[in-house]
Design an enzyme around this catalytic site. Structure first.
Site, short mmCIF file in Angstrom:
data_model
loop_
_atom_site.label_atom_id
_atom_site.label_comp_id
_atom_site.label_asym_id
_atom_site.label_seq_id
_atom_site.Cartn_x
_atom_site.Cartn_y
_atom_site.Cartn_z
CG PHE A 392 -1.80 1.26 1.30
CD1 PHE A 392 -3.14 1.20 0.97
CD2 PHE A 392 -1.27 2.49 1.69
CE1 PHE A 392 -3.94 2.33 1.04
CE2 PHE A 392 -2.06 3.62 1.76
CZ PHE A 392 -3.40 3.54 1.43
CD GLU A 393 5.17 2.29 -2.14
OE1 GLU A 393 6.28 2.17 -1.58
OE2 GLU A 393 5.04 2.34 -3.38
CB ILE A 394 -1.14 7.23 -1.33
CG1 ILE A 394 -2.26 6.18 -1.33
CG2 ILE A 394 -1.61 8.48 -2.05
CD1 ILE A 394 -3.53 6.63 -0.63
#
Length: 505
Positions: A392-394
């Site tokens: 999960f990366e933003i």
């Protein structure tokens, strides 16, 4: 009694009410055929029927009332006929005089109604028997012309059709995309992730999806994912040079190290595709031409779950609050997979001290250490293996495209650790963001409920659950697990924005 002597009936015109007498002379033999032909023609039948109405029915009905009470008008055609005295009329006729014209109209229209009804019955009977029966539709579904048959007949796919139609209008305000690195065999897991993120977030913003694969996507994958996504979908093929072993790598050494790691039961130790994936996510995904137009990305893995409605745009949040990297979970890495990564990173910082940020996250990576200060030229201490879980990366794509990160990746790639040791993209992204960015530019999304097997996290505040925003169990919470590094992050960085997480002392 003749109608002319009856004061209650209008006088009949002898020319209008003509009777054919039985004593009338019969037609001659020469004209008998024409006589009977005329007698039994439709016009003759209609004339006879009209005579019957005039001679048998009309005399029985009461005469219509006059339109005016004055002596200037009369209801009868013949002005010389004796006028009816209403006072002298039998009482039985008075209540029905106003209905006389209605009955006359009914009797005139009745034949037409009967004829039209007959033809309507014949037509409906024909249509009913000519319609296909229900068994035909059930037993022969291939007779129905489906969308797939239509597209196949013209040799086009749903993706081709989508490109012909106007692109879905993006509602989000940022130059951002959702990115998934995925195989064709992972279609079901990909659809699960897309469906959940669309329901929780993207259906309100319609950001595009970019799918990347080291093999061409199948028509099935393209059709189903295009149908699931609310925004524009793009499908990219990874360059072979970015998904292969570089020439400077000793493949015999790679094979020997892989066998040794397999003997130690290291996860993904014997997988070469996993090594390619880690290397690609570390140094190449942001260079793909399909992502060139975007500044932000949200990395989405196949088979993940999102438990909470996303009530705001995280891309806009990151931009407005001057954030560069966002994560959800943090944990320890397997030391056997990154045995030389920390020393290689320290060596890079010595060569390029200009990339080291002041007030960085060095105290998150090294126990008891202080963040780097302005003018520091190197890092020291032992790496505690904490990293941000990068499935999960933003984040801001411009950071990965920066000269600092490109130089860092090139330095790591030359050492061969992606293949010799199985370096993961998670610790590499974490070290780069933690050392080259101020701590304030890294954000923990504490209000996002998320699961990537085998771990999940759930917002702990009451409002997210009482209001129906989240449906996860607050007891199933990796943040409190002994393998989690989040308590350490809260301690060194505090909590910027995140639902239900208390600021650490």
């Amino acid at each position: 009694m003749d109608s002319s002597s009856n004061p209650f009936r209008p006088r009949r015109d002898n020319q209008q009410f003509f009777y054919a007498s039985s004593s009338s002379p019969s037609p001659s033999s020469a004209s008998s055929a024409a006589y009977y032909s005329d007698r039994f023609s439709l016009s003759s039948l209609w004339s006879s029927f009209s005579d019957f109405l005039s001679d048998r029915i009309m005399p029985v009905l009461p005469a219509p009332a006059s339109s005016a009470a004055s002596s200037a008008g009369s209801a009868y055609k013949d002005k010389s006929a004796p006028r009816m005295n209403p006072a002298a009329a039998p009482l039985m006729f008075l209540p029905y005089r106003s209905k006389a014209r209605l009955w006359q109209r009914v009797l005139q229209v009745a034949p037409f109604v009967v004829v039209l009804g007959f033809f309507a019955f014949i037509f409906s009977h024909f249509v009913y028997h000519s319609a296909p029966k229900r068994e035909v539709l059930v037993n022969k579904p291939t007779d129905l012309y489906t969308e797939d048959q239509f597209l196949t007949s013209y040799g086009i796919s749903k993706q081709d059709l989508a490109q012909m139609l106007p692109a879905p209008k993006q509602l989000g305000l940022e130059k951002a995309s959702l990115v998934m690195l995925v195989r064709n065999s992972e279609l079901n897991d990909a659809l699960k992730s897309i469906r959940m993120l669309e329901d929780r977030f993207n259906r309100h913003y319609r950001y595009p999806w970019v799918f990347l694969n080291d093999e061409p996507f199948t028509p099935e994958f393209i059709n189903y994912t295009t149908g699931m996504a609310s925004g524009l979908t793009k499908y990219g093929l990874i360059d072979k040079s970015q998904w292969s072993i570089p020439d400077h790598i000793d493949q015999d050494k790679v094979q020997k190290n892989m066998e040794e790691m397999v003997s130690k039961n290291v996860i993904y130790a014997g997988s070469m595709s996993y090594r390619h994936m880690c290397r690609y996510n570390s140094g190449f995904f942001f260079r793909h031409p399909l992502l060139a137009e975007y500044d932000w990305y949200w990395r989405v893995e196949p088979g993940v779950e999102f438990f909470c409605d996303q009530t705001y745009d995280p891309f806009t949040f990151m931009k407005d609050h001057d954030k560069v990297y966002g994560f959800v979970m943090s944990m320890y890495e397997y030391v056997v997979t990154i045995e030389t990564l920390w020393d290689t990173t320290k060596d890079f910082v010595r060569k390029h001290p200009e990339y080291l940020a002041a007030d960085n996250s060095l105290d998150f990576f090294v126990d008891g250490h202080a963040p780097s200060a302005k003018g520091d030229k190197e890092i020291d201490g032992d790496y505690n293996l904490c990293h941000f879980w990068s499935n999960f990366e933003i984040a801001d794509l411009r950071f990965w495209r920066s000269q600092a990160y490109l130089d860092y990746f090139d330095h790591l790639d030359k050492q061969g650790g992606f293949f010799y040791e199985r370096w993961g993209d998670a610790p590499i992204h974490s070290l780069a963001a933690g050392l080259f960015l101020p701590k304030s530019k890294i954000h923990h999304f504490g209000d996002i409920g998320y699961r990537h097997p085998p771990y999940s996290r759930c917002p702990q505040d009451e409002g997210s659950h009482a209001g129906g925003r989240c449906y996860c169990s607050r007891k199933d919470h990796f943040d409190d697990d002994g393998y989690s590094c989040l308590p350490r992050w809260w301690k060194v960085a505090g909590q910027s924005v995140g639902a239900g997480i208390k600021k650490q002392d």
